[in-house]
Design a protein around this motif. Structure first.
Motif, PDB file in Angstrom:
ATOM      1  N   ILE A  53       0.857  -1.187   0.000  1.00  0.00           N
ATOM      2  CA  ILE A  53       0.000   0.000   0.000  1.00  0.00           C
ATOM      3  C   ILE A  53       0.890   1.233   0.000  1.00  0.00           C
ATOM      4  O   ILE A  53       1.740   1.396   0.876  1.00  0.00           O
ATOM      5  N   GLY A  63      -5.357   4.807   2.342  1.00  0.00           N
ATOM      6  CA  GLY A  63      -4.332   3.825   2.663  1.00  0.00           C
ATOM      7  C   GLY A  63      -4.495   3.249   4.048  1.00  0.00           C
ATOM      8  O   GLY A  63      -4.287   2.049   4.269  1.00  0.00           O
ATOM      9  N   THR A  72      -5.185  -0.656   4.882  1.00  0.00           N
ATOM     10  CA  THR A  72      -4.286  -1.366   5.796  1.00  0.00           C
ATOM     11  C   THR A  72      -5.066  -2.120   6.857  1.00  0.00           C
ATOM     12  O   THR A  72      -4.813  -3.306   7.123  1.00  0.00           O
ATOM     13  N   VAL A 132      -1.558  -1.372  -4.060  1.00  0.00           N
ATOM     14  CA  VAL A 132      -2.669  -0.454  -3.803  1.00  0.00           C
ATOM     15  C   VAL A 132      -2.098   0.958  -3.696  1.00  0.00           C
ATOM     16  O   VAL A 132      -1.263   1.228  -2.829  1.00  0.00           O
ATOM     17  N   SER A 143     -11.234  -2.922  -0.621  1.00  0.00           N
ATOM     18  CA  SER A 143     -10.476  -3.900   0.158  1.00  0.00           C
ATOM     19  C   SER A 143     -11.232  -5.222   0.250  1.00  0.00           C
ATOM     20  O   SER A 143     -10.625  -6.305   0.136  1.00  0.00           O
TER      21      SER A 143
END
Length: 573
Positions: free
Chosen positions: A14, A21, A25, A288, A561
């Motif tokens: 990421i 972000g 995560t 990402v 995600s």
């Protein structure tokens, strides 16, 4: 130059640790994936005594709190700025775009206003609504489940109002209006402008054991030492690490490009370590990008290869295009009814507005599309050096001379301080293909990475919207019995419209869509040209709204995600 390659292969890399972000995560690490987070700035924790500035007062500073070292004031918790040493950006002729880089773990979420508004049903269907721009390939119903989960995970105060395009949510109790906000409520209602409690991601009630509850110090711009307000580091990345998530941080690491193989798929990223100035590579199954709309576009455009000669994801030639920022205009008024105030009560509250006005207008009767909301400031919080009022205005409106020194100055401070109310209009600028950022072929930063060049102009629509903002501010000030401070901007000043980029809500450089010829990602924020690369910052926005974009960035990042987890399980990527 020797490039050092990591032997470890991460499930996900990421790039960027802000709103998008941070959310990626948390969700990906909680799902058991091995995650590397690459951040261009240093590590930051607001609870660390070495960096903590909360509860310090202006007299603790050698500059008495003056904003000479940071753009938004001495205590604003951002280690970046409009200009970052060694990291320039350039402009096409006639462009005045301003680009903010936060450069720290958690990114801009350490010092944002924490105004947490959902986009409404109309905001996803702009072209259907008024013929301008394009519709998103998704609608409010696709994002609503993630807004709901986001409200519960992060916490946001507010009230359910039943407004069509300002969706309700799961709210914590809002703080009560302060005195200047009560004046605003009365002035706005006389103009038939709605006023509702603000919606900010600050905890007025405990939601878990990791975070404290706001104690109304009013210093939220400094990032909260008890984690009572939302910042991506304290509320997403640290919990992901604490819960056993496999998260490895690479800070002070400036990503140069996404690396690809002979098939055109991503294999990892290349970055410059700012401390030793050497280049390193990380390897990963999925990349990402969450570096911010413009930074992610820059990385993609610099990621050229035989398979992607125009830059990664740029077969449509749209990476960097449709860049747009929120519109903004500001004004203030002095209110005689707020002079000579008693100070025997506490009105500190949160570091932001307790009330605001969502868009109320009928654009079919106006000379601009879309709308704006009104943010309000004022009160008697702790002043910094340079605070106060305009003595010339006091003389003009009231025939009173103010200032001086000694007891007369103290008397004037007590009389006039807290009598000014300010307004910020924040609205929707249109997404236009010819507003864009591109790689400047003649300029590199101090790490040898080609920089961005901006091409951007406001249209007459945005200027007309700013005029409407100032007309509205003037009417509300009049309704409060006050006086508009300064000269009201006219046509020559574009009606006081802030420069593009100054509201720091830039979106749209890697827009989503169903057609690879007219978009960069699909509706799950997956590159059309490389299915193991995803964008989870505001670059994927098809259009802005009359709302701040952070809550939508995070909701969409959560949604993307979930899709990444699903696709990895199915071995599709």
């Amino acid at each position: 130059m020797q490039i050092k390659e990591s032997s470890e292969i991460f499930d996900v890399i990421i790039v960027g640790s802000g709103a998008g972000g941070g959310m990626a995560t948390k969700q990906l690490a909680d799902a058991g994936l091995n995650v590397a987070v690459v951040e261009a700035g240093p590590f930051f924790d607001p609870a660390d005594p070495k960096t903590m500035t909360q509860l310090k007062q202006p007299y603790d500073s050698p500059r008495r709190g003056a904003g000479t070292t940071r753009a938004f004031g001495e205590w604003d918790m951002s280690w970046g700025d409009w200009e970052v040493d060694g990291e320039p950006y350039t402009h096409a002729e006639g462009t005045e775009f301003r680009w903010w880089r936060a450069r720290m773990l958690g990114g801009r979420t350490n010092h944002w206003g924490r105004i947490s508004l959902r986009f409404g049903p109309k905001d996803f269907k702009g072209k259907t609504r008024d013929g301008h721009g394009d519709d998103w390939p998704i609608g409010y119903e696709d994002v609503k489940p993630y807004y709901d989960k986001l409200d519960k995970l992060i916490g946001v105060f507010g009230t359910n109002e039943g407004r069509e395009n300002d969706p309700d949510g799961f709210f914590l109790p809002p703080p009560k209006p302060r005195l200047h906000e009560l004046f605003y409520i009365n002035g706005a209602k006389k103009a038939n402008i709605p006023v509702i409690p603000g919606r900010l991601s600050m905890l007025t009630k405990r939601i878990n054991e990791d975070r404290g509850v706001c104690f109304y110090c009013g210093q939220c711009g400094r990032s909260c030492q008890i984690y009572a307000d939302f910042s991506a580091g304290s509320c997403l990345i640290f919990p992901a690490q604490k819960s056993g998530g496999q998260v490895k941080l690479f800070v002070n690491s400036m990503v140069r490009e996404v690396l690809t193989n002979e098939e055109g798929k991503a294999t990892g990223v290349s970055y410059i370590n700012k401390e030793d100035r050497k280049e390193y590579t990380l390897r990963g199954k999925v990349v990402v990008l969450a570096a911010s709309a413009c930074s992610s576009a820059r990385i993609l455009l610099n990621s050229k290869s035989k398979q992607h000669p125009n830059g990664l994801g740029n077969s449509s030639d749209l990476v960097g295009r449709y860049l747009h920022d929120s519109t903004g205009a500001s004004a203030a008024g002095v209110i005689p009814g707020l002079m000579n105030r008693k100070t025997s009560y506490n009105e500190d509250g949160v570091g932001g507005m307790h009330v605001y006005s969502p868009w109320w207008g009928d654009n079919s009767k106006l000379d601009f599309p879309r709308g704006y909301h009104i943010e309000v400031w004022g009160g008697m919080s702790q002043p910094n050096y340079g605070f106060g009022w305009d003595p010339n205005a006091m003389n003009k409106y009231f025939g009173l001379k103010s200032g001086g020194y000694g007891e007369s100055l103290r008397d004037d401070v007590k009389k006039y301080y807290g009598s000014v109310i300010g307004f910020g209009g924040r609205g929707e600028g249109l997404a236009v293909k010819d507003n864009y950022c591109e790689i400047d072929p003649t300029t590199v930063d101090e790490y040898g990475i080609p920089v961005l060049k901006f091409n951007y102009k406001w249209s007459q629509y945005e200027k007309n919207q700013a005029k409407h903002m100032h007309d509205t501010f003037e009417e509300i000030i009049h309704n409060m019995g006050g006086h508009y401070l300064g000269e009201k901007p006219g046509k020559e000043q574009d009606y006081g419209l802030h420069k593009p980029g100054e509201i720091i809500h830039e979106v749209g450089t890697t827009r989503m869509g169903d057609d690879p010829k007219t978009s960069v990602t699909n509706k799950f924020q997956q590159l059309h040209d490389a299915d193991n690369v995803f964008i989870v910052d505001a670059g994927v926005f098809v259009s802005q709204a009359d709302k701040n974009c952070t809550w939508t960035i995070m909701a969409l990042s959560w949604r993307a995600s979930d899709y990444i987890i699903e696709q990895l399980k199915a071995q599709n990527i």
